[in-house]
Write an enzyme that holds these catalytic residues in place. Structure first.
Site, mmCIF file in Angstrom:
data_model
loop_
_atom_site.group_PDB
_atom_site.id
_atom_site.type_symbol
_atom_site.label_atom_id
_atom_site.label_comp_id
_atom_site.label_asym_id
_atom_site.label_seq_id
_atom_site.Cartn_x
_atom_site.Cartn_y
_atom_site.Cartn_z
ATOM 1 N N CYS A 148 54.389 4.211 12.897
ATOM 2 C CA CYS A 148 55.812 4.127 13.246
ATOM 3 C C CYS A 148 56.740 4.498 12.100
ATOM 4 C CB CYS A 148 56.148 2.737 13.787
ATOM 5 S SG CYS A 148 55.959 1.394 12.584
ATOM 6 N N GLY A 153 56.777 -0.937 25.365
ATOM 7 C CA GLY A 153 55.784 -0.193 26.121
ATOM 8 C C GLY A 153 55.373 -0.897 27.398
ATOM 9 N N CYS A 211 49.868 -4.666 9.882
ATOM 10 C CA CYS A 211 51.033 -5.132 10.638
ATOM 11 C C CYS A 211 50.659 -6.300 11.538
ATOM 12 C CB CYS A 211 51.617 -3.983 11.457
ATOM 13 S SG CYS A 211 53.136 -4.401 12.334
ATOM 14 N N MET A 221 57.699 -7.871 22.552
ATOM 15 C CA MET A 221 58.034 -6.724 23.389
ATOM 16 C C MET A 221 58.129 -5.457 22.541
ATOM 17 S SD MET A 221 58.234 -8.340 26.254
ATOM 18 C CE MET A 221 58.855 -7.033 27.301
#
Length: 365
Positions: free
Chosen positions: A199, A10, A101, A7
């Site tokens: 981010c 978004g 990532c 999760m």
């Protein structure tokens, strides 16, 4: 199946989790905390891992009536993504942290912990599709139906093991319909903007971030003839194809714009030239990652070198033993940088199939 719904906070991951619940799976929502520094991710950031994102993810899980957890992967994220990003720029590469990532955190680390806890798969909101061949062999990773949102490129770094334990429920739907479904489900994130920022650089100032962590490593900007144009503070300030921010006072002899055409981190030399100097016809890559073990030797396919870039036909020469491949392009590409991912596709009427990827380590004109 017992599945972990990743999760992000978004709309895409919300609908993906909702569809997994509707399909009858036992679903548990998990949000990944990737930073222990609350100041490193601003609430206004259009990233994917702020405190606001975590709260949004929790509200969706509450709405669905499923458990919700926050897992702290900040140490691993720093080592595998942030430090890798910094180190890559320091040696003149242009990495994509979202691919790293996906490779190291969102699938490898998350899946590793999930399987250890008895989960069968990870559900995400990526716009990609998985299809199973008629013979029951390894599944195919394909582009998402919505070509404007297709994310198969950033999944090209995954291996067969990760793909075998993934579910992409929104890959067969276009984004406007996803938002409509989220609104109909009463999710507060139905109109939430898409994430674009890196981010861990929420203000978008990549150069300042790198300067803080790498420091001053002066070098020279030169033209194709080797004429020194000015001193710079470090190769991390530049990327192949860059035009803005060169701060060269003396114009080119032909009056045309200059672009970064080469970066030599060993000497600190940044070379600039014309737009034509950016054209490449051959790409070399290493650190290969293929979805099917039979991928070796030569084949004709297509290659994509940017997340939202087009594809070019190519002839691939893959050497799995040496962990390298050479791509001879049918038409030249511009501004290809070391550190980018070269993702290979096999054209198919049902949706292009992802074959695998390599990290670009060199180019030829």
């Amino acid at each position: 199946m017992r599945v972990l719904a990743a999760m992000s906070g978004g709309v895409d991951s919300a609908v993906a989790a909702s569809r997994a619940v509707a399909a009858g799976h036992e679903v548990v929502g998990v949000h990944l905390a990737l930073s222990r520094d609350p100041q490193s991710v601003r609430e206004s950031s259009r990233g994917c891992c702020s405190l606001e994102d975590s709260a949004d993810a929790r509200r969706v899980c509450d709405k669905l009536g499923i458990p919700f957890y926050v897992w702290d992967f900040s140490d691993r994220f720093k080592e595998d993504v942030i430090d890798d990003f910094i180190d890559s720029y320091a040696i003149g590469e242009t990495p994509n942290p979202c691919l790293r990532c996906n490779e190291k955190i969102k699938f490898a680390a998350l899946l590793e912990r999930g399987i250890a806890l008895g989960f069968d798969a990870v559900v995400t909101g990526h716009y990609a599709r998985l299809t199973q061949p008629a013979d029951g062999g390894d599944g195919y990773l394909r582009r998402g139906v919505d070509m404007n949102k297709d994310q198969s490129y950033v999944l090209g770094v995954l291996g067969a093991h990760e793909i075998a334990h993934c579910m992409f429920p929104v890959g067969d739907t276009v984004k406007p319909e996803i938002r409509e479904e989220a609104a109909a489900s009463g999710f507060s994130v139905a109109k939430k903007p898409d994430s674009y920022d890196i981010c861990f650089i929420p203000d978008g100032n990549t150069q300042a971030f790198l300067g803080k962590h790498i420091g001053l490593r002066p070098g020279m900007i030169v033209d194709r003839e080797g004429t020194t144009l000015r001193e710079h503070a470090g190769v991390h300030e530049f990327t192949i194809g860059q035009r803005k921010g060169l701060d060269i006072k003396e114009p080119a002899a032909d009056g045309r714009p200059r672009y970064v055409t080469d970066i030599d981190a060993a000497t600190g030399t940044v070379t600039v030239g014309s737009r034509e100097d950016l054209e490449v016809g051959v790409i070399h890559a290493d650190r290969l990652k293929f979805l099917h073990p039979a991928m070796d030797g030569e084949l004709d396919c297509e290659v994509q070198v940017r997340a939202h870039g087009g594809v070019v036909k190519c002839h691939a020469r893959i050497d799995r033993t040496a962990d390298t491949m050479r791509l001879d392009l049918a038409e030249s590409l511009s501004g290809v940088a070391r550190g980018q991912a070269a993702v290979l596709y096999l054209p198919d009427p049902e949706g292009d199939i992802v074959l695998g990827s390599g990290t670009i380590c060199g180019t030829e004109a």
